[in-house]
Design an enzyme around this catalytic site. Structure first.
Site, PDB file in Angstrom:
ATOM      1  NE  ARG A  92      13.384   2.255  31.851  1.00  0.00           N
ATOM      2  CZ  ARG A  92      12.823   2.500  30.676  1.00  0.00           C
ATOM      3  NH1 ARG A  92      12.154   1.566  30.015  1.00  0.00           N
ATOM      4  NH2 ARG A  92      12.906   3.704  30.138  1.00  0.00           N
ATOM      5  CB  THR A 367       5.736  -0.081  25.609  1.00  0.00           C
ATOM      6  OG1 THR A 367       6.906   0.682  25.349  1.00  0.00           O
ATOM      7  CG2 THR A 367       5.656  -0.499  27.038  1.00  0.00           C
ATOM      8  CB  THR A 385       9.123  -1.374  26.659  1.00  0.00           C
ATOM      9  OG1 THR A 385       9.309  -0.726  25.401  1.00  0.00           O
ATOM     10  CG2 THR A 385      10.181  -0.868  27.623  1.00  0.00           C
ATOM     11  CG  ASP A 409      13.230   5.512  27.132  1.00  0.00           C
ATOM     12  OD1 ASP A 409      12.970   6.090  26.068  1.00  0.00           O
ATOM     13  OD2 ASP A 409      12.479   4.661  27.626  1.00  0.00           O
ATOM     14  N   GLY A 460       5.195   5.186  24.841  1.00  0.00           N
ATOM     15  CA  GLY A 460       6.229   6.158  25.228  1.00  0.00           C
ATOM     16  C   GLY A 460       5.650   7.114  26.259  1.00  0.00           C
TER      17      GLY A 460
HETATM   18  N1  GLY Z   1      10.508   2.954  26.386  1.00  0.00           N
HETATM   19  C1  GLY Z   1       9.341   3.575  26.797  1.00  0.00           C
HETATM   20  C2  GLY Z   1       9.291   3.857  28.252  1.00  0.00           C
HETATM   21  O1  GLY Z   1       9.983   3.211  29.018  1.00  0.00           O
HETATM   22  O2  GLY Z   1       8.595   4.734  28.654  1.00  0.00           O
END
Ligand code: GLY
Length: 555
Positions: A92, A367, A385, A409, A460
């Site tokens: 991430r 994503t 994503t 986010d 999302g």
């Molecule tokens: N950007 C979408 C997610 O990480 O859930």
């Protein structure tokens, strides 16, 4: 119309397996783009394992699916080897070191609308290259360079522009999109490329070649890192060479749950997907399904109430585990907690979303997911994503890749929660070096200790619910994979208190009945774009028909 043209295009290219359940004996790759699935299958045929194929497919998607495939974003993968422990890799994105809690607020401390999704300050430090490198370094078989080369070839030699991308190119050219994005689909004379034109990405090919030759250091140190940091500095972005050098992908233990005789492995925080999925499946295990036949009012009411609860818990408790040391993960994933949460379920009336309790902010739905099973029975489920479609639309010209807008986010305004999209809970507030909460839910369901269902989706926050409904349809309603993927999906996320359903897929009477129970039904074009593999006597691959260029390819 769009579907037919795309289908014709792919048949012309000799690519098969588009949007239909595909069968194979040895290996299978399902992704949002047929070129990328083909790259993955070729790697399997060369003796690569599921990790190798997933890495090569992900790099190929970074070339052929620029709206979501990436090296400028981040994601998660879950790996179930044919022998040994299930593991996950967290790649991430992270907030830059100079990010702050108030970075998207005005002088009064109020969120400047849209500021957390637009411009270079919204770029999180990319994690994709580090994640794919870590996965390959620990678990891959073929040389790293072999996995990069197909992506480099696709970028260097070009691919015929698909109908989907050609239509994006046209609308981008007519919009006020950033210059980088406009140039992505133009040739050297500035002409916007059309359907079938050969689309080359020379700068991206060069960047990928550096990563091929230098591994993750080729991205996080040296020439690429310096060019990215210089670009950031010159254009008001925050990411420095120190941010890049500090970035590390992390191997984490999966969230594990059970549903009847099945084991469910999914992604732990900083994704909320796995915890919410396990919590919802635990709640469903308590249900007498003779009261909830598929596609009935009772079924949708039940799903909505289960989602309402899981999303409230998601917002209240979840964030980056490296900043939130006391998240009650075991409790949230326990059978006892599910029982507690189901206590007040009213079978006749919608529940109440309480604004004093919690919800979550808007997040992007562009994503992409890929699923792989190899000949030994090892499986990878990978979702990654750049947040919104084409991320920021920005990037450094000499590097040739798009940058994410994942900072959106985070909860942008601490302490402020409303009945709409804004949530201000602490676990997901912005802090330097922190990973923003995600909804990505790459999942592997195991039967008798072996991969049974490999599944995931973009979308999302809707990801969690579309994966949940697909897993439930396969495990509880015994539905064939393609049918489960295509089946109508709904979405509820605590706030806004709406029951979102796919337009035209629920009868008007059913929508009315849900409304009279106190739900607020709202229609949407489509929910999710699932890519899955079911392991039976043979491998069954299925790509969601909502993915115009997706393909399940096996051998
Ligand atoms: N950007 C979408 C997610 O990480 O859930």
């Amino acid at each position: 119309m769009l579907k037919n043209l795309t289908l014709t295009f792919c048949i012309l290219l000799g690519l098969q397996g588009l949007n239909a359940q595909t069968y194979a004996s040895h290996g299978m790759v399902v992704s949002d783009d047929a070129h990328a699935s083909q790259v993955g299958v070729d790697i399997l045929k060369q003796g690569g394992n599921a990790i190798d194929a997933a890495v090569a497919t992900a790099f190929a998607l970074a070339v052929t699916l620029p709206q979501a495939g990436n090296i400028g974003g981040g994601g998660f993968l879950i790996y179930m080897p044919h022998h040994g422990e299930v593991t996950t890799v967290d790649f991430r994105e992270k907030a830059p070191l100079s990010a702050s809690e108030s970075m998207f607020l005005d002088a009064e401390g109020v969120l400047v609308p849209g500021s957390n999704h637009k411009g270079l300050k919204t770029v999180g430090v990319p994690g994709t290259v580090a994640g794919l490198y870590l996965a390959h370094h620990k678990y891959g078989k073929l040389p790293w360079a072999t996995l990069l080369q197909p992506a480099i070839d696709l970028a260097e030699q070009g691919v015929p522009l698909s109908f989907t991308l050609a239509s994006h190119a046209k609308s981008i050219a007519e919009s006020d999109s950033p210059e980088f994005l406009k140039q992505l689909f133009t040739d050297q004379h500035g002409r916007v490329l059309g359907f079938g034109d050969i689309w080359k990405q020379t700068e991206l090919a060069n960047t990928l070649a550096i990563i091929r030759d230098q591994g993750e250091d080729g991205f996080y140190k040296g020439k690429v890192a310096q060019a990215l940091a210089d670009y950031m500095e010159a254009n008001g972005g925050l990411i420095t060479t120190k941010d890049l050098e500090n970035y590390k992908a992390i191997e984490r233990k999966p969230v594990k749950g059970t549903y009847k005789s099945y084991d469910i492995y999914s992604m732990p925080p900083p994704s909320s997907g796995g915890v919410a999925l396990v919590e919802m499946m635990n709640m469903m295990e308590l249900v007498d399904f003779s009261n909830a036949e598929f596609n009935t009012t009772a079924y949708f009411h039940l799903l909505t109430e289960v989602m309402r609860r899981a999303f409230a818990d998601r917002a209240e408790f979840l964030g980056d585990p490296d900043f939130n040391y006391d998240m009650p993960l075991d409790r949230l994933a326990s059978k006892a907690f599910a029982k507690e949460r189901m206590t007040f379920l009213d079978w006749n009336h919608a529940g109440v979303s309480d604004p004093v309790k919690f919800g979550q902010i808007y997040d992007g739905d562009n994503t992409t997911h890929l699923s792989v099973v190899d000949k030994e029975g090892s499986a990878v489920s990978l979702t990654y994503t750049i947040e919104q479609s084409y991320g920021t639309g920005m990037g450094c010209q000499e590097l040739g890749f798009l940058l994410n807008n994942e900072m959106g986010d985070f909860n942008p305004q601490s302490g402020f929660t409303d009945r709409g999209w804004l949530i201000g809970t602490t676990p997901n507030k912005i802090e330097p070096g922190k990973r923003m909460l995600s909804s990505m839910t790459p999942t592997i369901v195991a039967k008798e200790g072996k991969p049974y269902l490999v599944i995931g989706s973009p979308g999302g926050r809707t990801i969690i619910n579309t994966v949940f409904q697909t897993v439930l349809a396969v495990l509880e309603y015994d539905m064939p994979l393609q049918e489960a993927i295509e089946a109508v999906k709904i979405h509820h996320q605590w706030f806004p208190d709406e029951l979102i359903y796919e337009q035209g897929k629920l009868s008007p009477d059913l929508v009315k009945a849900l409304g009279s129970m106190g739900h607020q039904p709202v229609s949407r074009d489509q929910l999710g774009r699932l890519m899955g593999i079911l392991v039976n006597e043979v491998l069954i691959g299925a790509s969601d028909s909502s993915s115009p260029d997706g393909a399940a390819l096996g051998y």
